[in-house]
Design an enzyme around this catalytic site. Structure first.
Site, short mmCIF file in Angstrom:
data_model
loop_
_atom_site.label_atom_id
_atom_site.label_comp_id
_atom_site.label_asym_id
_atom_site.label_seq_id
_atom_site.Cartn_x
_atom_site.Cartn_y
_atom_site.Cartn_z
N ASN A 394 0.82 -1.19 -0.10
CA ASN A 394 0.14 0.04 0.00
C ASN A 394 0.76 1.06 0.11
O ASN A 394 0.98 1.77 -1.07
CB ASN A 394 -0.87 -0.01 1.29
CG ASN A 394 -1.81 1.21 1.03
OD1 ASN A 394 -1.86 2.05 0.33
ND2 ASN A 394 -2.54 1.31 2.35
N ASP A 395 1.57 1.52 1.09
CA ASP A 395 2.41 2.69 1.24
C ASP A 395 3.40 3.12 0.16
O ASP A 395 3.70 4.00 -0.27
CB ASP A 395 2.98 3.05 2.61
CG ASP A 395 1.74 3.05 3.78
OD1 ASP A 395 0.82 3.69 3.45
OD2 ASP A 395 2.07 2.89 4.84
#
Lengths: 465, 101
Positions: A394-395
Protein backbone atom coordinates in the site's frame (compact mmCIF):
# COMPACT_ATOMS: atom_id res chain seq x y z
CA UNK A 1 46.79 -29.29 23.08
CA UNK A 2 47.97 -26.79 20.51
CA UNK A 3 49.95 -23.63 21.06
CA UNK A 4 48.24 -20.26 21.38
CA UNK A 5 49.98 -19.04 18.23
CA UNK A 6 48.74 -21.94 16.16
CA UNK A 7 45.21 -21.57 17.45
CA UNK A 8 45.34 -17.84 16.67
CA UNK A 9 46.18 -18.73 13.07
CA UNK A 10 43.23 -21.10 12.92
CA UNK A 11 40.90 -18.44 14.36
CA UNK A 12 42.12 -16.11 11.63
CA UNK A 13 41.31 -18.76 9.02
CA UNK A 14 37.81 -19.15 10.36
CA UNK A 15 37.40 -15.37 10.29
CA UNK A 16 38.40 -15.37 6.62
CA UNK A 17 35.96 -18.17 5.88
CA UNK A 18 33.20 -16.05 7.42
CA UNK A 19 34.14 -13.16 5.14
CA UNK A 20 33.89 -15.54 2.18
CA UNK A 21 30.49 -16.70 3.42
CA UNK A 22 29.16 -13.15 3.16
CA UNK A 23 30.98 -12.57 -0.10
CA UNK A 24 29.16 -15.56 -1.60
CA UNK A 25 25.85 -13.79 -1.14
CA UNK A 26 26.66 -11.36 -3.93
CA UNK A 27 24.80 -13.70 -6.26
CA UNK A 28 22.45 -16.65 -5.76
CA UNK A 29 24.83 -18.95 -7.69
CA UNK A 30 27.75 -18.48 -5.33
CA UNK A 31 25.63 -18.18 -2.20
CA UNK A 32 25.32 -21.88 -1.46
CA UNK A 33 29.06 -22.36 -1.62
CA UNK A 34 29.45 -19.33 0.64
CA UNK A 35 27.23 -20.94 3.23
CA UNK A 36 29.51 -24.00 3.26
CA UNK A 37 32.49 -21.71 3.87
CA UNK A 38 30.61 -20.33 6.85
CA UNK A 39 29.96 -23.81 8.24
CA UNK A 40 33.61 -24.76 7.73
CA UNK A 41 34.71 -21.61 9.56
CA UNK A 42 32.47 -22.44 12.49
CA UNK A 43 33.67 -26.05 12.66
CA UNK A 44 37.32 -24.93 12.67
CA UNK A 45 36.67 -22.38 15.41
CA UNK A 46 34.95 -24.93 17.64
CA UNK A 47 37.51 -27.72 17.09
CA UNK A 48 40.45 -25.40 17.68
CA UNK A 49 38.88 -24.23 20.92
CA UNK A 50 38.57 -27.81 22.15
CA UNK A 51 42.17 -28.56 21.16
CA UNK A 52 43.64 -25.44 22.68
CA UNK A 53 41.92 -26.02 26.02
CA UNK A 54 43.10 -29.61 25.97
CA UNK A 55 40.64 -30.66 28.63
CA UNK A 56 39.52 -34.13 27.66
CA UNK A 57 38.00 -35.05 30.99
CA UNK A 58 34.42 -36.10 31.49
CA UNK A 59 33.24 -32.51 31.31
CA UNK A 60 34.04 -32.56 27.59
CA UNK A 61 31.27 -35.09 27.19
CA UNK A 62 28.82 -32.74 28.86
CA UNK A 63 29.86 -29.94 26.54
CA UNK A 64 29.46 -32.06 23.42
CA UNK A 65 26.13 -33.30 24.70
CA UNK A 66 24.92 -29.72 25.21
CA UNK A 67 26.17 -28.81 21.75
CA UNK A 68 24.16 -31.65 20.26
CA UNK A 69 21.04 -30.79 22.25
CA UNK A 70 21.17 -27.14 21.17
CA UNK A 71 22.10 -28.17 17.65
CA UNK A 72 19.16 -30.52 17.23
CA UNK A 73 16.76 -27.92 18.56
CA UNK A 74 18.21 -25.45 16.06
CA UNK A 75 18.04 -27.94 13.19
CA UNK A 76 14.48 -28.85 14.09
CA UNK A 77 13.45 -25.18 14.01
CA UNK A 78 15.32 -24.56 10.76
CA UNK A 79 13.50 -27.34 8.93
CA UNK A 80 10.08 -26.72 10.37
CA UNK A 81 9.77 -22.95 10.22
CA UNK A 82 7.49 -21.62 7.45
CA UNK A 83 9.14 -19.02 5.23
CA UNK A 84 6.53 -16.42 6.15
CA UNK A 85 7.75 -16.61 9.75
CA UNK A 86 11.33 -15.74 8.82
CA UNK A 87 11.30 -12.26 10.41
CA UNK A 88 10.32 -13.56 13.83
CA UNK A 89 12.76 -16.45 13.52
CA UNK A 90 15.64 -14.08 12.87
CA UNK A 91 14.52 -11.86 15.76
CA UNK A 92 14.38 -14.93 17.99
CA UNK A 93 17.87 -16.02 16.94
CA UNK A 94 19.22 -12.54 17.65
CA UNK A 95 17.94 -12.76 21.18
CA UNK A 96 19.87 -16.01 21.67
CA UNK A 97 23.15 -14.46 20.51
CA UNK A 98 22.55 -11.55 22.85
CA UNK A 99 21.86 -13.77 25.83
CA UNK A 100 24.84 -16.01 25.03
CA UNK A 101 27.06 -12.90 25.04
CA UNK A 102 25.67 -11.91 28.44
CA UNK A 103 26.34 -15.39 29.84
CA UNK A 104 29.91 -15.50 28.54
CA UNK A 105 30.56 -12.05 30.01
CA UNK A 106 29.14 -13.15 33.36
CA UNK A 107 31.32 -16.20 33.56
CA UNK A 108 34.36 -14.13 32.53
CA UNK A 109 33.55 -11.72 35.34
CA UNK A 110 33.09 -14.47 37.90
CA UNK A 111 36.17 -16.43 36.89
CA UNK A 112 38.56 -14.08 35.11
CA UNK A 113 41.59 -16.31 35.63
CA UNK A 114 40.45 -18.92 33.08
CA UNK A 115 40.36 -16.19 30.41
CA UNK A 116 43.71 -14.73 31.56
CA UNK A 117 42.07 -11.49 32.61
CA UNK A 118 43.51 -11.23 36.10
CA UNK A 119 41.79 -12.43 39.25
CA UNK A 120 38.48 -11.75 40.94
CA UNK A 121 38.39 -8.19 42.23
CA UNK A 122 41.52 -7.43 40.27
CA UNK A 123 40.45 -7.72 36.63
CA UNK A 124 42.35 -5.68 34.05
CA UNK A 125 40.59 -2.36 33.43
CA UNK A 126 40.52 -2.81 29.65
CA UNK A 127 38.98 -6.27 30.02
CA UNK A 128 36.37 -4.94 32.42
CA UNK A 129 35.32 -2.26 29.97
CA UNK A 130 35.20 -4.77 27.11
CA UNK A 131 33.21 -7.37 29.00
CA UNK A 132 30.74 -4.89 30.46
CA UNK A 133 30.18 -3.38 27.02
CA UNK A 134 29.70 -6.86 25.58
CA UNK A 135 27.29 -7.75 28.38
CA UNK A 136 25.35 -4.49 28.10
CA UNK A 137 24.96 -4.65 24.31
CA UNK A 138 24.16 -8.34 24.54
CA UNK A 139 21.48 -7.68 27.14
CA UNK A 140 19.92 -4.91 25.05
CA UNK A 141 19.96 -7.23 22.03
CA UNK A 142 18.32 -9.97 24.07
CA UNK A 143 15.31 -8.10 25.43
CA UNK A 144 15.00 -5.88 22.35
CA UNK A 145 14.82 -8.93 20.10
CA UNK A 146 12.26 -10.56 22.34
CA UNK A 147 10.01 -7.52 22.00
CA UNK A 148 10.58 -7.50 18.23
CA UNK A 149 9.76 -11.20 18.15
CA UNK A 150 6.54 -10.69 20.11
CA UNK A 151 5.48 -7.83 17.85
CA UNK A 152 6.24 -9.75 14.66
CA UNK A 153 4.52 -12.86 15.95
CA UNK A 154 1.45 -10.77 16.77
CA UNK A 155 1.54 -11.78 20.43
CA UNK A 156 2.12 -8.14 21.24
CA UNK A 157 0.33 -5.38 19.37
CA UNK A 158 2.38 -3.81 16.60
CA UNK A 159 1.24 -0.37 17.69
CA UNK A 160 3.89 1.89 19.15
CA UNK A 161 3.82 2.07 22.94
CA UNK A 162 4.84 5.50 24.14
CA UNK A 163 4.69 7.30 27.44
CA UNK A 164 5.53 10.75 28.62
CA UNK A 165 9.24 11.47 28.91
CA UNK A 166 10.16 8.14 27.37
CA UNK A 167 13.17 9.39 25.46
CA UNK A 168 14.53 11.25 28.46
CA UNK A 169 14.09 8.19 30.58
CA UNK A 170 16.00 6.09 28.04
CA UNK A 171 18.67 8.75 27.92
CA UNK A 172 19.02 8.64 31.71
CA UNK A 173 19.23 4.84 31.66
CA UNK A 174 21.83 4.98 28.88
CA UNK A 175 24.01 7.50 30.68
CA UNK A 176 23.66 5.64 33.96
CA UNK A 177 25.20 2.64 32.17
CA UNK A 178 28.26 4.71 31.30
CA UNK A 179 28.59 5.91 34.90
CA UNK A 180 28.15 2.39 36.27
CA UNK A 181 30.80 0.98 33.93
CA UNK A 182 33.13 3.74 35.09
CA UNK A 183 32.58 2.86 38.75
CA UNK A 184 32.79 -0.85 38.01
CA UNK A 185 36.34 -0.26 36.80
CA UNK A 186 37.14 1.51 40.04
CA UNK A 187 35.63 -0.76 42.66
CA UNK A 188 34.98 -3.99 40.71
CA UNK A 189 31.92 -4.82 42.73
CA UNK A 190 29.65 -7.70 41.75
CA UNK A 191 26.47 -5.78 42.39
CA UNK A 192 27.47 -3.03 39.95
CA UNK A 193 28.04 -5.63 37.25
CA UNK A 194 24.61 -7.18 37.85
CA UNK A 195 23.05 -3.72 37.89
CA UNK A 196 24.58 -2.96 34.48
CA UNK A 197 23.03 -6.12 33.07
CA UNK A 198 19.62 -5.45 34.60
CA UNK A 199 19.51 -1.86 33.35
CA UNK A 200 20.51 -3.05 29.88
CA UNK A 201 17.71 -5.62 29.88
CA UNK A 202 15.28 -2.84 30.74
CA UNK A 203 16.74 -0.50 28.14
CA UNK A 204 16.33 -3.15 25.43
CA UNK A 205 12.61 -3.37 26.14
CA UNK A 206 12.14 0.40 26.30
CA UNK A 207 14.05 1.01 23.08
CA UNK A 208 11.87 -1.29 20.98
CA UNK A 209 8.34 -0.82 22.38
CA UNK A 210 7.79 2.63 20.81
CA UNK A 211 8.60 1.33 17.34
CA UNK A 212 5.66 0.28 15.20
CA UNK A 213 5.15 -3.00 13.37
CA UNK A 214 6.03 -1.86 9.87
CA UNK A 215 9.30 -0.33 11.06
CA UNK A 216 10.42 -3.79 12.06
CA UNK A 217 12.76 -4.13 9.05
CA UNK A 218 14.89 -1.38 10.57
CA UNK A 219 14.61 -2.85 14.05
CA UNK A 220 15.67 -6.33 12.99
CA UNK A 221 18.62 -4.97 11.04
CA UNK A 222 19.59 -2.81 13.98
CA UNK A 223 19.44 -5.71 16.42
CA UNK A 224 21.46 -7.73 13.93
CA UNK A 225 24.08 -5.03 14.13
CA UNK A 226 23.94 -4.96 17.96
CA UNK A 227 24.45 -8.70 18.19
CA UNK A 228 27.61 -8.21 16.13
CA UNK A 229 28.96 -5.46 18.39
CA UNK A 230 28.21 -7.59 21.45
CA UNK A 231 30.19 -10.45 19.91
CA UNK A 232 33.06 -8.07 19.13
CA UNK A 233 33.06 -6.82 22.74
CA UNK A 234 33.38 -10.38 23.99
CA UNK A 235 36.01 -11.00 21.30
CA UNK A 236 38.17 -8.24 22.74
CA UNK A 237 37.74 -9.67 26.22
CA UNK A 238 38.78 -13.14 25.10
CA UNK A 239 41.46 -11.76 22.78
CA UNK A 240 39.98 -13.93 20.06
CA UNK A 241 40.47 -12.92 16.41
CA UNK A 242 37.62 -15.00 15.02
CA UNK A 243 35.17 -13.27 17.33
CA UNK A 244 36.55 -9.80 16.66
CA UNK A 245 36.41 -10.26 12.88
CA UNK A 246 32.92 -11.77 13.00
CA UNK A 247 31.63 -9.12 15.35
CA UNK A 248 32.86 -6.38 13.04
CA UNK A 249 31.38 -8.09 9.96
CA UNK A 250 27.99 -8.65 11.54
CA UNK A 251 27.96 -5.22 13.12
CA UNK A 252 28.61 -3.45 9.85
CA UNK A 253 26.25 -5.73 7.94
CA UNK A 254 23.37 -4.89 10.25
CA UNK A 255 24.21 -1.21 10.12
CA UNK A 256 24.19 -1.18 6.31
CA UNK A 257 20.86 -3.01 6.20
CA UNK A 258 19.35 -0.51 8.64
CA UNK A 259 20.63 2.29 6.44
CA UNK A 260 19.11 0.72 3.30
CA UNK A 261 15.78 0.24 5.08
CA UNK A 262 15.71 3.83 6.37
CA UNK A 263 16.50 5.11 2.91
CA UNK A 264 13.67 2.99 1.51
CA UNK A 265 11.36 4.98 3.75
CA UNK A 266 13.13 8.31 3.41
CA UNK A 267 13.38 8.57 7.15
CA UNK A 268 16.38 9.16 9.31
CA UNK A 269 17.60 6.40 11.56
CA UNK A 270 16.80 8.51 14.62
CA UNK A 271 13.30 9.15 13.41
CA UNK A 272 12.70 5.40 13.30
CA UNK A 273 14.44 4.69 16.60
CA UNK A 274 12.56 7.41 18.43
CA UNK A 275 9.45 5.67 17.25
CA UNK A 276 5.82 6.56 17.69
CA UNK A 277 5.35 6.63 13.91
CA UNK A 278 2.19 5.34 12.31
CA UNK A 279 -0.34 6.06 15.01
CA UNK A 280 -3.39 5.84 12.78
CA UNK A 281 -5.76 8.71 13.24
CA UNK A 282 -8.85 6.82 12.14
CA UNK A 283 -11.41 9.57 12.65
CA UNK A 284 -10.06 12.03 10.12
CA UNK A 285 -9.95 9.44 7.38
CA UNK A 286 -13.36 7.89 7.75
CA UNK A 287 -14.92 11.22 6.81
CA UNK A 288 -13.42 11.93 3.43
CA UNK A 289 -13.39 8.28 2.46
CA UNK A 290 -17.10 8.11 1.83
CA UNK A 291 -17.07 11.08 -0.45
CA UNK A 292 -14.67 9.70 -3.01
CA UNK A 293 -15.93 6.96 -5.29
CA UNK A 294 -13.86 3.89 -5.97
CA UNK A 295 -14.20 1.41 -8.77
CA UNK A 296 -14.94 -1.92 -7.31
CA UNK A 297 -14.14 -5.00 -9.36
CA UNK A 298 -14.30 -8.75 -9.06
CA UNK A 299 -12.11 -11.64 -10.08
CA UNK A 300 -13.63 -11.87 -13.57
CA UNK A 301 -12.82 -8.24 -14.33
CA UNK A 302 -9.28 -8.71 -13.12
CA UNK A 303 -8.85 -11.92 -15.11
CA UNK A 304 -10.17 -10.23 -18.24
CA UNK A 305 -7.81 -7.27 -17.86
CA UNK A 306 -4.75 -9.38 -17.24
CA UNK A 307 -5.47 -12.01 -19.88
CA UNK A 308 -5.67 -9.32 -22.52
CA UNK A 309 -2.62 -7.45 -21.33
CA UNK A 310 0.74 -7.84 -22.97
CA UNK A 311 2.71 -7.10 -19.83
CA UNK A 312 1.86 -7.31 -16.16
CA UNK A 313 3.93 -6.20 -13.18
CA UNK A 314 3.22 -7.76 -9.80
CA UNK A 315 3.80 -5.62 -6.71
CA UNK A 316 3.80 -7.81 -3.59
CA UNK A 317 3.74 -6.49 -0.04
CA UNK A 318 3.33 -7.62 3.52
CA UNK A 319 -0.32 -8.51 2.88
CA UNK A 320 0.84 -11.26 0.55
CA UNK A 321 2.91 -12.77 3.36
CA UNK A 322 0.02 -12.54 5.81
CA UNK A 323 -2.37 -14.23 3.39
CA UNK A 324 0.31 -16.80 2.36
CA UNK A 325 -0.66 -15.94 -1.21
CA UNK A 326 2.74 -16.49 -2.84
CA UNK A 327 1.98 -19.96 -4.22
CA UNK A 328 -1.38 -18.92 -5.63
CA UNK A 329 0.29 -15.87 -7.09
CA UNK A 330 2.87 -17.95 -8.93
CA UNK A 331 0.14 -20.20 -10.30
CA UNK A 332 -1.70 -17.15 -11.58
CA UNK A 333 1.46 -15.91 -13.24
CA UNK A 334 2.05 -19.33 -14.84
CA UNK A 335 -1.44 -19.25 -16.30
CA UNK A 336 -0.89 -15.74 -17.59
CA UNK A 337 2.40 -16.75 -19.16
CA UNK A 338 0.67 -19.57 -20.99
CA UNK A 339 -1.56 -16.90 -22.47
CA UNK A 340 1.49 -15.05 -23.72
CA UNK A 341 1.54 -12.32 -21.09
CA UNK A 342 4.93 -11.02 -19.99
CA UNK A 343 5.08 -10.93 -16.20
CA UNK A 344 7.66 -9.50 -13.83
CA UNK A 345 7.75 -8.72 -10.12
CA UNK A 346 8.63 -5.37 -8.54
CA UNK A 347 9.95 -5.33 -4.98
CA UNK A 348 10.18 -2.24 -2.85
CA UNK A 349 13.13 -2.20 -0.41
CA UNK A 350 10.86 -2.05 2.63
CA UNK A 351 8.14 -4.41 1.43
CA UNK A 352 7.47 -6.97 4.13
CA UNK A 353 8.79 -7.14 7.65
CA UNK A 354 12.50 -7.67 7.03
CA UNK A 355 15.05 -6.92 4.30
CA UNK A 356 14.53 -9.26 1.35
CA UNK A 357 11.40 -10.79 2.88
CA UNK A 358 9.40 -10.74 -0.39
CA UNK A 359 12.25 -12.25 -2.38
CA UNK A 360 12.43 -15.27 -0.11
CA UNK A 361 8.68 -15.84 -0.28
CA UNK A 362 8.69 -15.64 -4.07
CA UNK A 363 11.69 -17.96 -4.22
CA UNK A 364 9.78 -20.37 -1.99
CA UNK A 365 6.93 -20.34 -4.49
CA UNK A 366 9.43 -21.26 -7.23
CA UNK A 367 9.49 -17.87 -8.86
CA UNK A 368 12.81 -17.66 -10.75
CA UNK A 369 14.90 -14.87 -9.25
CA UNK A 370 15.62 -13.33 -12.63
CA UNK A 371 11.95 -12.34 -12.93
CA UNK A 372 12.12 -10.39 -9.68
CA UNK A 373 13.35 -6.81 -9.82
CA UNK A 374 14.33 -4.13 -7.35
CA UNK A 375 12.74 -0.69 -7.37
CA UNK A 376 15.40 1.11 -9.44
CA UNK A 377 15.58 -1.67 -11.99
CA UNK A 378 11.90 -1.78 -12.81
CA UNK A 379 10.40 1.59 -11.96
CA UNK A 380 10.60 2.91 -15.52
CA UNK A 381 8.75 -0.10 -16.86
CA UNK A 382 5.46 0.77 -15.20
CA UNK A 383 4.80 3.41 -17.86
CA UNK A 384 4.89 0.72 -20.54
CA UNK A 385 2.99 -1.96 -18.72
CA UNK A 386 -0.69 -2.71 -19.15
CA UNK A 387 -1.58 -3.95 -15.69
CA UNK A 388 0.00 -3.51 -12.29
CA UNK A 389 -1.23 -6.11 -9.83
CA UNK A 390 -0.71 -4.77 -6.31
CA UNK A 391 -1.08 -7.56 -3.80
CA UNK A 392 -0.79 -6.63 -0.14
CA UNK A 393 1.27 -3.49 -0.66
CA UNK A 394 0.00 0.00 0.00
CA UNK A 395 2.21 2.83 1.25
CA UNK A 396 5.03 1.89 -1.11
CA UNK A 397 2.78 2.70 -4.07
CA UNK A 398 1.27 5.91 -2.76
CA UNK A 399 1.91 8.75 -5.24
CA UNK A 400 1.41 11.28 -2.45
CA UNK A 401 5.04 10.61 -1.50
CA UNK A 402 5.99 12.51 -4.64
CA UNK A 403 3.47 15.32 -4.55
CA UNK A 404 2.62 16.38 -1.02
CA UNK A 405 5.44 17.74 1.16
CA UNK A 406 3.06 17.69 4.14
CA UNK A 407 2.64 13.94 3.97
CA UNK A 408 4.58 11.83 6.49
CA UNK A 409 5.90 9.68 3.68
CA UNK A 410 6.93 12.57 1.43
CA UNK A 411 10.17 11.82 -0.37
CA UNK A 412 9.99 8.10 0.17
CA UNK A 413 10.94 6.29 -3.04
CA UNK A 414 7.81 4.62 -4.36
CA UNK A 415 6.94 2.22 -7.14
CA UNK A 416 5.34 4.23 -9.96
CA UNK A 417 2.34 1.96 -10.10
CA UNK A 418 0.04 4.80 -11.13
CA UNK A 419 1.77 5.02 -14.51
CA UNK A 420 0.50 1.61 -15.55
CA UNK A 421 -2.51 1.60 -17.89
CA UNK A 422 -4.60 -0.10 -15.24
CA UNK A 423 -3.96 -0.87 -11.62
CA UNK A 424 -5.49 -3.81 -9.79
CA UNK A 425 -5.41 -3.35 -6.05
CA UNK A 426 -6.05 -6.44 -3.95
CA UNK A 427 -6.90 -5.28 -0.46
CA UNK A 428 -9.25 -6.27 2.29
CA UNK A 429 -10.65 -2.81 2.86
CA UNK A 430 -10.01 0.86 2.11
CA UNK A 431 -8.23 1.32 5.41
CA UNK A 432 -5.09 3.40 5.23
CA UNK A 433 -1.76 1.64 5.34
CA UNK A 434 0.77 1.63 8.11
CA UNK A 435 1.73 5.27 7.69
CA UNK A 436 -1.89 6.11 8.40
CA UNK A 437 -2.43 8.04 5.20
CA UNK A 438 -5.00 7.54 2.54
CA UNK A 439 -3.76 6.22 -0.79
CA UNK A 440 -4.77 8.49 -3.63
CA UNK A 441 -4.34 5.59 -5.99
CA UNK A 442 -7.56 3.94 -4.77
CA UNK A 443 -9.68 6.69 -6.35
CA UNK A 444 -8.02 6.99 -9.72
CA UNK A 445 -9.92 6.18 -12.89
CA UNK A 446 -7.50 3.51 -13.95
CA UNK A 447 -7.62 1.71 -10.60
CA UNK A 448 -9.83 -1.25 -9.93
CA UNK A 449 -10.15 -2.24 -6.30
CA UNK A 450 -10.47 -5.93 -5.57
CA UNK A 451 -11.74 -6.22 -2.02
CA UNK A 452 -10.82 -9.67 -0.79
CA UNK A 453 -8.22 -11.75 0.94
CA UNK A 454 -5.11 -11.76 -1.26
CA UNK A 455 -4.94 -15.52 -1.58
CA UNK A 456 -8.65 -16.03 -2.20
CA UNK A 457 -8.77 -13.33 -4.86
CA UNK A 458 -5.72 -14.67 -6.65
CA UNK A 459 -7.20 -18.16 -6.68
CA UNK A 460 -10.49 -16.81 -8.05
CA UNK A 461 -8.63 -15.00 -10.80
CA UNK A 462 -6.89 -18.24 -11.80
CA UNK A 463 -10.29 -19.90 -12.11
CA UNK A 464 -11.70 -17.17 -14.33
CA UNK A 465 -8.68 -17.06 -16.61
CA UNK B 1 58.17 1.14 24.27
CA UNK B 2 56.36 -1.89 22.91
CA UNK B 3 52.98 -1.64 21.25
CA UNK B 4 50.14 -2.87 23.39
CA UNK B 5 48.59 -6.03 21.84
CA UNK B 6 45.24 -4.32 22.27
CA UNK B 7 46.21 -1.99 19.43
CA UNK B 8 46.71 -4.97 17.13
CA UNK B 9 43.29 -6.32 17.99
CA UNK B 10 41.80 -2.89 17.47
CA UNK B 11 43.45 -2.78 14.02
CA UNK B 12 41.97 -6.15 13.12
CA UNK B 13 38.59 -4.92 14.33
CA UNK B 14 38.65 -1.71 12.32
CA UNK B 15 39.95 -3.36 9.17
CA UNK B 16 37.21 -5.99 9.49
CA UNK B 17 34.59 -3.27 9.70
CA UNK B 18 35.88 -1.97 6.39
CA UNK B 19 35.90 -5.45 4.86
CA UNK B 20 32.37 -5.97 6.15
CA UNK B 21 31.27 -2.64 4.72
CA UNK B 22 32.43 -3.43 1.19
CA UNK B 23 31.40 -7.07 1.22
CA UNK B 24 27.90 -6.34 2.48
CA UNK B 25 27.29 -3.56 -0.06
CA UNK B 26 27.98 -6.10 -2.80
CA UNK B 27 25.32 -8.47 -1.46
CA UNK B 28 22.38 -8.53 -3.84
CA UNK B 29 19.21 -7.10 -2.22
CA UNK B 30 17.24 -10.24 -3.03
CA UNK B 31 19.52 -12.15 -0.64
CA UNK B 32 19.16 -9.79 2.29
CA UNK B 33 17.11 -12.25 4.31
CA UNK B 34 19.69 -15.06 3.97
CA UNK B 35 22.33 -12.43 4.80
CA UNK B 36 20.62 -11.79 8.11
CA UNK B 37 20.26 -15.45 8.96
CA UNK B 38 23.86 -16.26 8.06
CA UNK B 39 25.27 -13.31 10.01
CA UNK B 40 23.18 -14.62 12.85
CA UNK B 41 24.79 -18.01 12.55
CA UNK B 42 28.35 -16.71 12.34
CA UNK B 43 27.96 -14.30 15.24
CA UNK B 44 27.33 -17.41 17.32
CA UNK B 45 31.05 -18.07 17.10
CA UNK B 46 30.70 -16.59 20.58
CA UNK B 47 30.35 -20.27 21.46
CA UNK B 48 34.16 -20.22 21.61
CA UNK B 49 33.90 -18.13 24.76
CA UNK B 50 31.21 -20.41 26.12
CA UNK B 51 33.37 -23.49 25.61
CA UNK B 52 36.32 -21.87 27.35
CA UNK B 53 34.06 -20.85 30.23
CA UNK B 54 32.80 -24.39 30.66
CA UNK B 55 36.01 -26.37 30.15
CA UNK B 56 38.96 -24.23 31.16
CA UNK B 57 40.72 -24.15 34.47
CA UNK B 58 41.30 -26.85 36.99
CA UNK B 59 37.78 -27.54 38.06
CA UNK B 60 37.05 -30.47 40.29
CA UNK B 61 33.54 -29.25 40.42
CA UNK B 62 32.30 -28.46 36.93
CA UNK B 63 29.04 -27.18 38.32
CA UNK B 64 30.41 -23.90 39.59
CA UNK B 65 28.32 -20.88 38.71
CA UNK B 66 30.69 -19.71 35.97
CA UNK B 67 30.60 -23.14 34.33
CA UNK B 68 26.83 -23.23 34.44
CA UNK B 69 26.68 -19.93 32.59
CA UNK B 70 29.11 -21.38 30.06
CA UNK B 71 26.92 -24.45 29.60
CA UNK B 72 23.83 -22.32 29.08
CA UNK B 73 25.65 -20.16 26.56
CA UNK B 74 26.75 -23.28 24.67
CA UNK B 75 23.15 -24.42 24.29
CA UNK B 76 21.97 -21.01 23.11
CA UNK B 77 24.82 -20.58 20.64
CA UNK B 78 24.41 -24.13 19.33
CA UNK B 79 20.72 -23.53 18.59
CA UNK B 80 21.78 -20.49 16.64
CA UNK B 81 24.65 -22.09 14.76
CA UNK B 82 22.70 -25.08 13.53
CA UNK B 83 19.45 -23.19 13.11
CA UNK B 84 21.11 -20.25 11.36
CA UNK B 85 23.20 -22.19 8.86
CA UNK B 86 20.51 -24.74 8.06
CA UNK B 87 17.73 -22.22 7.54
CA UNK B 88 20.07 -20.21 5.32
CA UNK B 89 20.82 -23.35 3.35
CA UNK B 90 17.10 -24.04 3.03
CA UNK B 91 16.43 -20.55 1.75
CA UNK B 92 19.31 -20.49 -0.69
CA UNK B 93 18.19 -23.76 -2.20
CA UNK B 94 14.95 -22.10 -3.22
CA UNK B 95 16.56 -19.43 -5.35
CA UNK B 96 16.38 -20.77 -8.87
CA UNK B 97 16.95 -19.32 -12.28
CA UNK B 98 14.41 -19.47 -15.06
CA UNK B 99 14.48 -22.88 -16.71
CA UNK B 100 15.69 -22.66 -20.26
CA UNK B 101 13.22 -24.19 -22.63
Amino acid sequence: MISPNLSAIFYLISGILFILALRGLSSPETSRQGNYFGMAGMTIAILVTFLSIGNFSSSLIYVILLLLIGGSVGAFIAFRIPMTAMPELVAGFHSLVGLAAVFVAISAFLKPEIFNLGSVGNIKIASLIEMSLGAAIGAITFTGSIIAFLKLRGIMSGNPITFFGQHYFNLILGSSLVVLIFYLCKIQSDSLFWLIIIISFLLGVLLIIPIGGADMPVVISMLNSYSGWAAAGIGFTLENTALIITGALVGSSGAILSYIMCKGMNRSFFNVILGGFGGTDQSSFSKNKEQKPVKNGNADDAAFLMKNASSVIIVPGYGMAVAQAQHALREMVDTLKKNGVKVSYAIHPVAGRMPGHMNVLLAEANVPYDEVFELEEINNDFANCDVAYVIGANDVTNPIAKSDPQSPIYGMPILDVEKAKSVLFVKRSLSPGYAGIDNDLFYRDNTLMLFADAKKMTEDIIKSI
Amino acid sequence: MEIDPFIFRLSIFILSIFVGYYVVWSVTPSLHTPLMSVTNAISSVIIVGAIIASLSGISNNIFEVSNIFGFLAIILAAVNIFGGFLVTQRMLQMYKKKKKK
